[in-house]
Design an enzyme around this catalytic site. Structure first.
Site, PDB file in Angstrom:
ATOM      1  N   PHE A 129       0.865  -1.175   0.000  1.00  0.00           N
ATOM      2  CA  PHE A 129       0.000   0.000   0.000  1.00  0.00           C
ATOM      3  C   PHE A 129       0.908   1.233   0.000  1.00  0.00           C
ATOM      4  O   PHE A 129       1.812   1.339   0.830  1.00  0.00           O
ATOM      5  CB  PHE A 129      -0.897  -0.020   1.250  1.00  0.00           C
ATOM      6  CG  PHE A 129      -2.054   0.925   1.134  1.00  0.00           C
ATOM      7  CD1 PHE A 129      -3.208   0.553   0.475  1.00  0.00           C
ATOM      8  CD2 PHE A 129      -1.976   2.202   1.663  1.00  0.00           C
ATOM      9  CE1 PHE A 129      -4.283   1.421   0.354  1.00  0.00           C
ATOM     10  CE2 PHE A 129      -3.037   3.082   1.541  1.00  0.00           C
ATOM     11  CZ  PHE A 129      -4.194   2.700   0.888  1.00  0.00           C
ATOM     12  N   ASP A 210       1.801  -5.228   8.330  1.00  0.00           N
ATOM     13  CA  ASP A 210       0.621  -4.402   8.072  1.00  0.00           C
ATOM     14  C   ASP A 210      -0.550  -5.372   7.934  1.00  0.00           C
ATOM     15  O   ASP A 210      -0.667  -6.075   6.919  1.00  0.00           O
ATOM     16  CB  ASP A 210       0.810  -3.579   6.788  1.00  0.00           C
ATOM     17  CG  ASP A 210      -0.405  -2.710   6.478  1.00  0.00           C
ATOM     18  OD1 ASP A 210      -1.484  -2.971   7.035  1.00  0.00           O
ATOM     19  OD2 ASP A 210      -0.271  -1.780   5.656  1.00  0.00           O
ATOM     20  N   TYR A 235     -11.261  -0.200  10.318  1.00  0.00           N
ATOM     21  CA  TYR A 235     -12.468   0.230   9.608  1.00  0.00           C
ATOM     22  C   TYR A 235     -12.870  -0.702   8.475  1.00  0.00           C
ATOM     23  O   TYR A 235     -13.836  -0.444   7.788  1.00  0.00           O
ATOM     24  CB  TYR A 235     -12.330   1.672   9.094  1.00  0.00           C
ATOM     25  CG  TYR A 235     -11.015   2.016   8.400  1.00  0.00           C
ATOM     26  CD1 TYR A 235     -10.727   1.515   7.142  1.00  0.00           C
ATOM     27  CD2 TYR A 235     -10.091   2.858   9.003  1.00  0.00           C
ATOM     28  CE1 TYR A 235      -9.534   1.842   6.507  1.00  0.00           C
ATOM     29  CE2 TYR A 235      -8.896   3.192   8.383  1.00  0.00           C
ATOM     30  CZ  TYR A 235      -8.623   2.675   7.136  1.00  0.00           C
ATOM     31  OH  TYR A 235      -7.442   2.999   6.517  1.00  0.00           O
ATOM     32  N   LYS A 236     -12.098  -1.793   8.280  1.00  0.00           N
ATOM     33  CA  LYS A 236     -12.474  -2.732   7.205  1.00  0.00           C
ATOM     34  C   LYS A 236     -13.377  -3.816   7.807  1.00  0.00           C
ATOM     35  O   LYS A 236     -14.505  -3.517   8.204  1.00  0.00           O
ATOM     36  CB  LYS A 236     -11.217  -3.286   6.559  1.00  0.00           C
ATOM     37  CG  LYS A 236     -10.331  -2.194   5.934  1.00  0.00           C
ATOM     38  CD  LYS A 236      -9.143  -2.797   5.235  1.00  0.00           C
ATOM     39  CE  LYS A 236      -8.104  -1.760   4.836  1.00  0.00           C
ATOM     40  NZ  LYS A 236      -8.572  -0.813   3.817  1.00  0.00           N
ATOM     41  N   ARG A 385     -12.161  -5.563  -6.972  1.00  0.00           N
ATOM     42  CA  ARG A 385     -12.092  -6.327  -5.718  1.00  0.00           C
ATOM     43  C   ARG A 385     -13.508  -6.605  -5.217  1.00  0.00           C
ATOM     44  O   ARG A 385     -14.329  -5.695  -5.165  1.00  0.00           O
ATOM     45  CB  ARG A 385     -11.369  -5.521  -4.622  1.00  0.00           C
ATOM     46  CG  ARG A 385      -9.913  -5.428  -4.751  1.00  0.00           C
ATOM     47  CD  ARG A 385      -9.262  -4.922  -3.470  1.00  0.00           C
ATOM     48  NE  ARG A 385      -9.909  -3.780  -2.846  1.00  0.00           N
ATOM     49  CZ  ARG A 385      -9.410  -3.104  -1.820  1.00  0.00           C
ATOM     50  NH1 ARG A 385      -8.250  -3.473  -1.295  1.00  0.00           N
ATOM     51  NH2 ARG A 385     -10.036  -2.072  -1.302  1.00  0.00           N
TER      52      ARG A 385
HETATM   53  C1  PLP Z   1      -2.850  -2.212   3.570  1.00  0.00           C
HETATM   54  C2  PLP Z   1      -3.065  -0.786   3.967  1.00  0.00           C
HETATM   55  N1  PLP Z   1      -2.067  -0.131   4.585  1.00  0.00           N
HETATM   56  C3  PLP Z   1      -2.198   1.159   4.941  1.00  0.00           C
HETATM   57  C4  PLP Z   1      -3.358   1.861   4.697  1.00  0.00           C
HETATM   58  C5  PLP Z   1      -3.460   3.304   5.111  1.00  0.00           C
HETATM   59  O1  PLP Z   1      -4.378   3.421   6.151  1.00  0.00           O
HETATM   60  P1  PLP Z   1      -4.662   4.780   6.941  1.00  0.00           P
HETATM   61  O2  PLP Z   1      -5.316   5.700   5.989  1.00  0.00           O
HETATM   62  O3  PLP Z   1      -5.587   4.343   8.035  1.00  0.00           O
HETATM   63  O4  PLP Z   1      -3.375   5.308   7.440  1.00  0.00           O
HETATM   64  C6  PLP Z   1      -4.431   1.202   4.071  1.00  0.00           C
HETATM   65  C7  PLP Z   1      -5.698   1.910   3.786  1.00  0.00           C
HETATM   66  O5  PLP Z   1      -6.643   1.392   3.281  1.00  0.00           O
HETATM   67  C8  PLP Z   1      -4.266  -0.152   3.689  1.00  0.00           C
HETATM   68  O6  PLP Z   1      -5.241  -0.823   3.067  1.00  0.00           O
END
Ligand code: PLP
Length: 425
Positions: A129, A210, A235-236, A385
């Protein structure tokens, strides 16, 4: 098999495995098939109750809510941390509800990345990400290190997944820290947390996981697997709500820990209001908190974690695997002739909670689906997805969603949409 036959098979599965009672726990968006809980989980009735209770306490008690009320705010991060610990297989003091995903990665890097001339490399993956990569490169820069030399990206051979041997090969003796996804946000591939962690330890490196796409979808045993640190959003699958508080895990053997980014909420709770000039850190993962937790963005999580506690991760995973297997099989059957490829691994252990379908027109297909009452999401360059949630999605919804997708692509309805990729969610 035609779509109609798949829908019939799906409703038979729903009759055998009725989730009506569980589904009633969720406030699902009206008149849509919601397959984006892997991006933003829906509200739960219990979550709403806890949010309303918190607001009522604020109204009734004002500042006194920090110490009184049903779940005193002063201890809320630890209380939720202990509930999260059940979901990720940890001891209560190893988990804290705090920050957000990216912020928590910054804290992990500030605390656990201690480069030396011999050991300065951070390993990540080329499919990571992007926010994770931004955080990593910013810390390299703060240490005066060049990403060309100190960031090792594991390349993907197929553009969607990572090969075990490539992950292992990256973990050489110059690695200080690896930052890896429990489940890849694009393809939904699940990495083998225990094995990769052991391989990193064998080469003297730490691993920060992560777990944003893993938590609430995949059973985790972070304590037993000797995971060093992990960070994740809630939040997922966990349905904490948009912008909900994040989660942070630190293994007992790294505790107590001196935070790289210190703040007064990292204090030992008994000492916090001494207001001393020097931090007396909490003995648990709570030491990595910085400032006041966002209580209104934390309260709904109590409700959804109650549901998770009652159902248990074994049942969640068992149902999730059956759903993703059904989805992938139906997609392979009815969509392969229309240019789709299922790029999520078929091996159950290598699957997270969502299924990724690759198609050159994925962006337009995703928009067309939304306009026809199915909510998926699009991830560049070419992924639609689909995230069934084992606590509320029915098999029939999965079959109907794929049938809608089949109709769109067969009729070319997506071609009416302008090209372009911008999409939130
Ligand atoms: C795998 C992953 N890492 C990091 C993030 C970033 O999250 P945040 O906006 O809560 O910092 C996300 C956001 O969807 C994500 O899916």
């Amino acid at each position: 098999m035609r779509c109609g036959a798949w829908i019939e098979a799906a409703s038979r599965l729903d009759r055998e495995d009725d989730i009506k009672d569980l589904r009633r726990e969720f406030v699902l968006p009206k008149a849509v098939i919601y397959l984006d809980g892997n991006s933003l989980g829906p509200l739960t009735h219990r979550g709403l109750k806890h949010l309303e209770r918190t607001i009522a306490e604020w109204r009734r008690l004002g500042v006194l809510g920090w110490q009184s009320g049903e779940v005193p705010w002063f201890h809320l991060a630890e209380t939720i941390g202990a509930m999260l610990a059940d979901v990720v297989g940890a001891e209560p003091e190893e988990v804290i509800a705090t920050g957000q995903t990216t912020l928590n990665l910054h804290q992990v890097l500030a605390t656990f990345y201690r480069p030396t001339p011999e050991r300065h490399v951070i390993v990540a993956d080329a499919l990571a990400f992007p926010s994770d990569l931004y955080a990593i490169t910013s810390h390299l820069a703060r240490h005066g290190l060049d990403a060309q030399e100190s960031l090792r990206l594991i390349r993907s051979r197929d553009g969607y997944t990572l090969a075990d041997e490539d992950v292992r090969a990256a973990l050489a003796s110059d690695v200080a820290l690896a930052v890896l996804p429990g489940v890849l946000f694009g393809s939904g591939q699940a990495l083998r947390v225990a094995q990769v962690t052991a391989a990193a330890h064998a080469s003297g490196a730490l691993v920060a996981w992560d777990l944003s796409h893993a938590v609430g979808a995949v059973p985790l045993a972070l304590h037993q697997d000797e995971v060093d640190v992990a960070f994740f959003c809630t939040y997922k699958y966990l349905c904490g709500g948009p912008g909900a508080i994040g989660g942070l895990f630190v293994h007992q053997r790294h505790l107590p820990v001196r935070p790289g980014m210190a703040g007064w909420f990292g204090s030992d709770k008994a000492r916090q209001f001494d207001m001393g000039a020097e931090l007396a850190p909490s003995q648990g993962a709570g030491a990595l908190q910085v400032g006041t937790p966002p209580l209104l963005s934390a309260a709904p999580l109590i409700g959804s974690l109650e549901i998770y506690r009652e159902v248990g991760m074994v049942k969640v995973r068992e149902r999730s695997l059956r759903q993703t297997a059904f989805l992938a099989q139906m997609a392979a059957d009815v969509l392969a002739d229309h240019g789709f490829r299922v790029v999520t691994p078929s091996t159950p252990q290598a699957r997270g909670g969502h299924v990724a379908l690759a198609h050159p027109e994925a962006a337009r297909l995703s928009r067309a689906l939304k306009d026809r009452g199915v909510v998926p999401d699009f991830r560049p360059p070419d992924i639609v997805r689909l995230g069934p949630h084992p606590l509320y999605t029915t098999f029939e919804e999965i079959a109907r969603a794929l049938s809608v997708l089949c109709g769109i692509v067969r009729d070319g309805a997506h071609l009416a949409y302008p090209e372009g990729r911008e999409e939130i969610g």
